[in-house]
Write an enzyme that holds these catalytic residues in place. Structure first.
Site, short mmCIF file in Angstrom:
data_model
loop_
_atom_site.label_atom_id
_atom_site.label_comp_id
_atom_site.label_asym_id
_atom_site.label_seq_id
_atom_site.Cartn_x
_atom_site.Cartn_y
_atom_site.Cartn_z
N ASP A 144 23.03 19.26 21.38
CA ASP A 144 22.17 18.48 22.25
C ASP A 144 21.31 17.50 21.46
O ASP A 144 20.42 17.90 20.71
CB ASP A 144 21.28 19.44 23.04
CG ASP A 144 20.45 18.71 24.09
OD1 ASP A 144 20.72 17.51 24.32
OD2 ASP A 144 19.55 19.33 24.66
N ASP A 348 21.79 9.75 24.95
CA ASP A 348 21.68 11.20 25.10
C ASP A 348 23.04 11.80 25.39
O ASP A 348 23.75 11.35 26.28
CB ASP A 348 20.70 11.51 26.24
CG ASP A 348 20.50 13.00 26.45
OD1 ASP A 348 20.40 13.73 25.45
OD2 ASP A 348 20.45 13.43 27.61
#
Length: 468
Positions: A144, A348
């Site tokens: 992540d 992201d």
């Protein structure tokens, strides 16, 4: 009487010039509008998990030139007995939670950023297999870029969620060590705790109220042939509401506790990933750590810094083109990161659908609708307000889309912005508007590119066809 024919000739010449220049300019305008072919595929079905590179390979000590390549799989692969439609709905639900949590963190109204991974349930859409401890026990870890803290579920469990592998037992690892309360590592947590044994405690809170808490420790992580010793991570004994299936999370953000910052000497602060379009490719996605992560064909844009929030990767987005023409109302000011740390554009890995601040989105959407006016419209679907009924077709022509970053023009494949949303031939424009000031480049738009995070050079690069 002689001037009359001369005037008539002059008028005819002028008329011919005007007519030809007008038809030539209209023909050149039509030539300038750029389209590309979208081959229509259905919603992806989860791939079968296979990990040929993990347990079978010997490990060696790290060196400055070491490189590791890992397979990545989408979290849908850990979901069983669900249809592609159900998985897509779940993905959009996770996405809405995550985008909202990202905006909350960016606005400064949320939780503290450097200890908190920052994000909602399901944050991180891709995972890999990593060895933890000595000898290494291989587990699934979510990757992540919007999180910093590395953590893993640990025995004994006060409360643990269900995961695919046995819960890691630190008592059986020779390299596990608790961090003393007075350690500089412990002080990097925004709100460190201390137990009766004077060892450091951590807690990570998520946007939906989920938590993981336990001992803040150091441990060896193994990436194929490379060991990375003394990585500070949370050994979570109380973990509620998080990643069903995966054992924990590898934070790849820019903050001081993230894995790229901690393992900088091992991998020269460089990593990249390539996320395949799962509806058209059976190849796995991949991640590379080390110098080989930097693709020779990548076009780079500089990283921007937000002093208020060090986790996220901010990029200078200047504008967007549709059909080969810049959308006039999309200006750099709509994406500006101000001195107070508000606004800006982040990239992201854990957000699926790109969000653009609302004025930019509306101008972009309207330009795309105008260019796709020949396609049959369909009703809105979930967060998507521009959908098309393409049932019965195998391919269609759609306007081109280019994202203009400072120093990098990113020309998107058609599959990165017109995506299937059901099994009936409905395709939607895979962008959305946001009322928050934060714009997010999501993973659907990143598909097929090798996205390079060169923290040593403070830049992010995009290499087209990077999964090949």
């Amino acid at each position: 009487m002689e001037p009359k024919p001369r005037n008539a000739l002059l008028f005819a010449t002028l008329f011919f010039y005007l007519f030809t220049s007008s038809s030539s300019s209209s023909s050149s305008a039509s030539l300038q509008y750029q389209t590309q072919t979208l081959v229509l595929n259905s919603l992806p079905t989860p791939q079968t998990l296979s990990w040929p590179e993990s347990e079978s390979l010997d490990s060696t000590e790290p060196n400055p030139d070491s490189t590791s390549t890992l397979q990545l799989h989408h979290v849908d692969s850990l979901s069983f007995n669900k249809t592609p439609e159900q998985l897509f709905h779940l993905r959009l639900q996770r996405d809405a939670l995550r985008a909202e949590a990202l905006a909350t963190v960016n606005s400064g109204k949320g939780f503290s950023s450097s200890v908190v991974s920052g994000l909602a349930q399901g944050s991180g859409e891709y995972f890999t297999r990593i060895g933890v401890g000595t000898p290494p026990k291989y587990v699934y870890m979510v990757l992540d870029t919007g999180s910093d803290v590395v953590w893993i579920q640990c025995a004994p469990c006060k409360k643990c969620y269900s995961q695919s592998d046995p819960v890691f037992n630190p008592a059986k690892s020779r390299s596990y060590a608790r961090i003393p309360c007075g350690s500089p590592l412990c002080s990097k947590l925004d709100s460190p705790g201390c137990n009766k044994r004077k060892t450091c405690l951590y807690q990570v809170s998520y946007g939906d109220g989920s938590i993981t808490e336990g001992d803040f420790s150091t441990e060896t992580l193994t990436f194929r042939r490379n060991k990375v010793p003394r990585v500070a991570l949370g050994c979570g004994h109380d973990n509620e509401g998080l990643f069903v299936g995966a054992a924990g999370l590898l934070g790849l953000g820019r903050g001081k506790l993230s894995f790229p910052i901690q393992a900088g000497q091992s991998f020269n602060r460089k990593f990249s990933y390539c996320l395949v379009d799962r509806s058209s490719s059976s190849k796995p996605s991949s991640m590379v750590f080390g110098d080989s992560a930097v693709s020779r064909t990548a076009h780079f844009t500089p990283l921007l810094s937000n002093r208020k929030l060090d986790t996220f990767y901010y990029l200078p987005l200047l504008g967007i083109s549709v059909g080969g023409t810049r959308v006039p109302n999309i200006t750099p000011s709509l994406f500006k990161l101000d001195a107070a740390g508000n606004g800006g554009v982040i990239i992201d890995s854990g957000t699926s659908v790109t969000r653009l601040t609302r004025p930019a989105y509306l101008a972009f959407r309207d330009a795309f609708r105008a260019g796709a006016s020949n396609l049959k419209r369909a009703p809105d679907f979930s967060l998507f307000d521009t959908c098309f009924d393409l049932s019965g077709k195998k391919e269609v022509k759609v306007p081109t889309v280019v994202l203009h970053f400072q120093g990098a023009e990113v020309s998107l494949p058609a599959t990165n912005y017109l995506i299937p949303v059901d099994s009936s031939g409905t395709f939607c424009f895979a962008f959305a508007g946001t009322l928050s000031g934060l714009s997010i480049i999501g993973n659907i738009q990143q598909q097929g590119f090798r996205v390079v995070y060169d923290l040593a050079g403070s830049r992010v690069g995009f290499a087209p066809r990077g999964c090949e």
